[in-house]
Scaffold this active site. Sequence first.
Site, mmCIF file in Angstrom:
data_model
loop_
_atom_site.group_PDB
_atom_site.id
_atom_site.type_symbol
_atom_site.label_atom_id
_atom_site.label_comp_id
_atom_site.label_asym_id
_atom_site.label_seq_id
_atom_site.Cartn_x
_atom_site.Cartn_y
_atom_site.Cartn_z
ATOM 1 N N ALA A 26 16.612 15.690 7.835
ATOM 2 C CA ALA A 26 16.697 16.038 9.251
ATOM 3 C C ALA A 26 15.605 17.023 9.687
ATOM 4 O O ALA A 26 15.220 17.046 10.857
ATOM 5 C CB ALA A 26 18.069 16.613 9.551
ATOM 6 N N HIS A 123 21.607 6.835 5.172
ATOM 7 C CA HIS A 123 22.801 7.202 5.924
ATOM 8 C C HIS A 123 22.948 6.389 7.203
ATOM 9 O O HIS A 123 23.628 6.804 8.140
ATOM 10 C CB HIS A 123 22.785 8.718 6.218
ATOM 11 C CG HIS A 123 22.856 9.537 4.958
ATOM 12 N ND1 HIS A 123 22.392 10.819 4.866
ATOM 13 C CD2 HIS A 123 23.337 9.219 3.728
ATOM 14 C CE1 HIS A 123 22.588 11.268 3.620
ATOM 15 N NE2 HIS A 123 23.153 10.314 2.918
ATOM 16 N N CYS A 134 33.524 -7.411 10.603
ATOM 17 C CA CYS A 134 32.661 -8.591 10.437
ATOM 18 C C CYS A 134 31.179 -8.232 10.407
ATOM 19 O O CYS A 134 30.339 -9.095 10.155
ATOM 20 C CB CYS A 134 32.932 -9.629 11.533
ATOM 21 S SG CYS A 134 32.217 -9.174 13.135
HETATM 22 P P1 NAD Z 1 19.645 19.511 6.608
HETATM 23 O O1 NAD Z 1 19.895 19.859 8.027
HETATM 24 O O2 NAD Z 1 20.710 19.793 5.605
HETATM 25 O O3 NAD Z 1 18.329 20.237 6.099
HETATM 26 C C1 NAD Z 1 17.163 20.247 6.869
HETATM 27 C C2 NAD Z 1 16.183 21.189 6.198
HETATM 28 O O4 NAD Z 1 14.964 21.117 6.894
HETATM 29 C C3 NAD Z 1 16.652 22.631 6.202
HETATM 30 O O5 NAD Z 1 16.497 23.180 4.915
HETATM 31 C C4 NAD Z 1 15.716 23.306 7.231
HETATM 32 O O6 NAD Z 1 15.400 24.631 6.890
HETATM 33 C C5 NAD Z 1 14.488 22.440 7.135
HETATM 34 N N1 NAD Z 1 13.680 22.360 8.372
HETATM 35 C C6 NAD Z 1 14.115 22.139 9.634
HETATM 36 N N2 NAD Z 1 13.071 22.027 10.481
HETATM 37 C C7 NAD Z 1 11.942 22.218 9.736
HETATM 38 C C8 NAD Z 1 10.559 22.243 10.033
HETATM 39 N N3 NAD Z 1 10.101 22.021 11.276
HETATM 40 N N4 NAD Z 1 9.688 22.472 9.017
HETATM 41 C C9 NAD Z 1 10.134 22.694 7.757
HETATM 42 N N5 NAD Z 1 11.440 22.670 7.411
HETATM 43 C C10 NAD Z 1 12.342 22.427 8.385
HETATM 44 O O7 NAD Z 1 19.214 17.985 6.590
HETATM 45 P P2 NAD Z 1 19.407 16.856 5.459
HETATM 46 O O8 NAD Z 1 19.080 17.416 4.127
HETATM 47 O O9 NAD Z 1 18.695 15.667 5.963
HETATM 48 O O10 NAD Z 1 20.961 16.569 5.477
HETATM 49 C C11 NAD Z 1 21.616 16.402 6.737
HETATM 50 C C12 NAD Z 1 22.462 15.163 6.891
HETATM 51 O O11 NAD Z 1 22.805 15.041 8.273
HETATM 52 C C13 NAD Z 1 21.738 13.910 6.533
HETATM 53 O O12 NAD Z 1 22.619 13.147 5.801
HETATM 54 C C14 NAD Z 1 21.447 13.188 7.868
HETATM 55 O O13 NAD Z 1 21.908 11.865 7.831
HETATM 56 C C15 NAD Z 1 22.275 13.882 8.903
HETATM 57 N N6 NAD Z 1 21.468 14.313 10.095
HETATM 58 C C16 NAD Z 1 20.446 13.523 10.550
HETATM 59 C C17 NAD Z 1 19.667 13.930 11.640
HETATM 60 C C18 NAD Z 1 18.559 13.033 12.115
HETATM 61 O O14 NAD Z 1 18.615 11.841 11.970
HETATM 62 N N7 NAD Z 1 17.475 13.580 12.685
HETATM 63 C C19 NAD Z 1 19.931 15.153 12.255
HETATM 64 C C20 NAD Z 1 20.993 15.948 11.749
HETATM 65 C C21 NAD Z 1 21.762 15.490 10.677
HETATM 66 ZN ZN ZN Z 2 33.834 -8.000 14.220
#
Ligand code: NAD
Ligand code: ZN
Length: 262
Positions: A26, A123, A134
């Site tokens: 993310a 995810h 379905c």
């Molecule tokens: P997370 O939020 O747990 O970790 C994100 C990491 O990125 C953090 O450690 C943060 O410090 C770092 N970060 C944020 N912005 C940054 C930047 N500009 N530069 C450097 N580092 C930066 O995310 P994850 O590990 O992907 O786990 C979160 C779960 O939630 C995933 O399973 C995902 O599916 C879901 N999610 C997805 C989104 C999306 O699609 N954009 C958004 C939120 C949550």
């Molecule tokens: Zn269906």
Amino acid sequence: MVAPHLRQTLHDALLASRRLVIFTGAGLSTESGVPDFRTPGSPWMANRPIPFEAFVASAEARREAWRRKFIMDDSFAGAQPSPVHRLLADFVREGRAIGLITQNIDGLHQEAGTPADRLVELHGNGTYATCLDCGLRHELATIRPVFETTGRAPRCEDCDGVVKSATISFGQRMPEAAMRQADQWAREADLFLVIGSSLVVHPAAQLPLVAKANGAALVIVNREATPLDSAADLVVRGEIGAAFAGLAVAQATGMDSMPVRL
Ligand code: NAD
Ligand code: ZN
């Protein structure tokens, strides 16, 4: 701020890699205006997530999940791929990266032009919905006005099954084919590059270790420490945009035979 020597080491390693595998979280999309999950104040944390079991079992939980989803979607409507999303798509298109594995559900890798057959969404994808019975795809643009008029969570047009955003919720089984493909790429990688993930969500966070155990160098680019930093060959601590600034795939021409050295 990213230390210039670390940035240079990162760029050299990427351009030298022949079997790069990219793994994103993310954090990559915050520079596109999509909030991440764990940074304090995240809107994703404002409510306790609705587990899969509750979604399936209760009409009330489904209504609440859809209500929250549309509010979240509005908060980052119009988000565009960042220069790093585009750079990564170039790496894949040019055959420099064998695959891109993402935990993100925002569809920005597709929008940046990453070829579908080289992209694994561990995810799922929140830009459309599917029937849990379905598998029929449903478009949000159709679901939303009906939900807002009737207040009822959508049912499948074909089989009347439960329709859910095409993402993987807590407690929901991981998509098997996606996991298999991601695991295979991790085993084939000479360089496994993690960008913007806290590396605490499992089983996704196992993949860097699978790559490492199979001979890949492991590089982590993230603003804050992760549990796998001690296993990494290179940790670039700082903002993602700054870490990749000045890098272009075109620079890779003629560097084919260089081994990855970190
Ligand atoms: P997370 O939020 O747990 O970790 C994100 C990491 O990125 C953090 O450690 C943060 O410090 C770092 N970060 C944020 N912005 C940054 C930047 N500009 N530069 C450097 N580092 C930066 O995310 P994850 O590990 O992907 O786990 C979160 C779960 O939630 C995933 O399973 C995902 O599916 C879901 N999610 C997805 C989104 C999306 O699609 N954009 C958004 C939120 C949550
Ligand atoms: Zn269906």
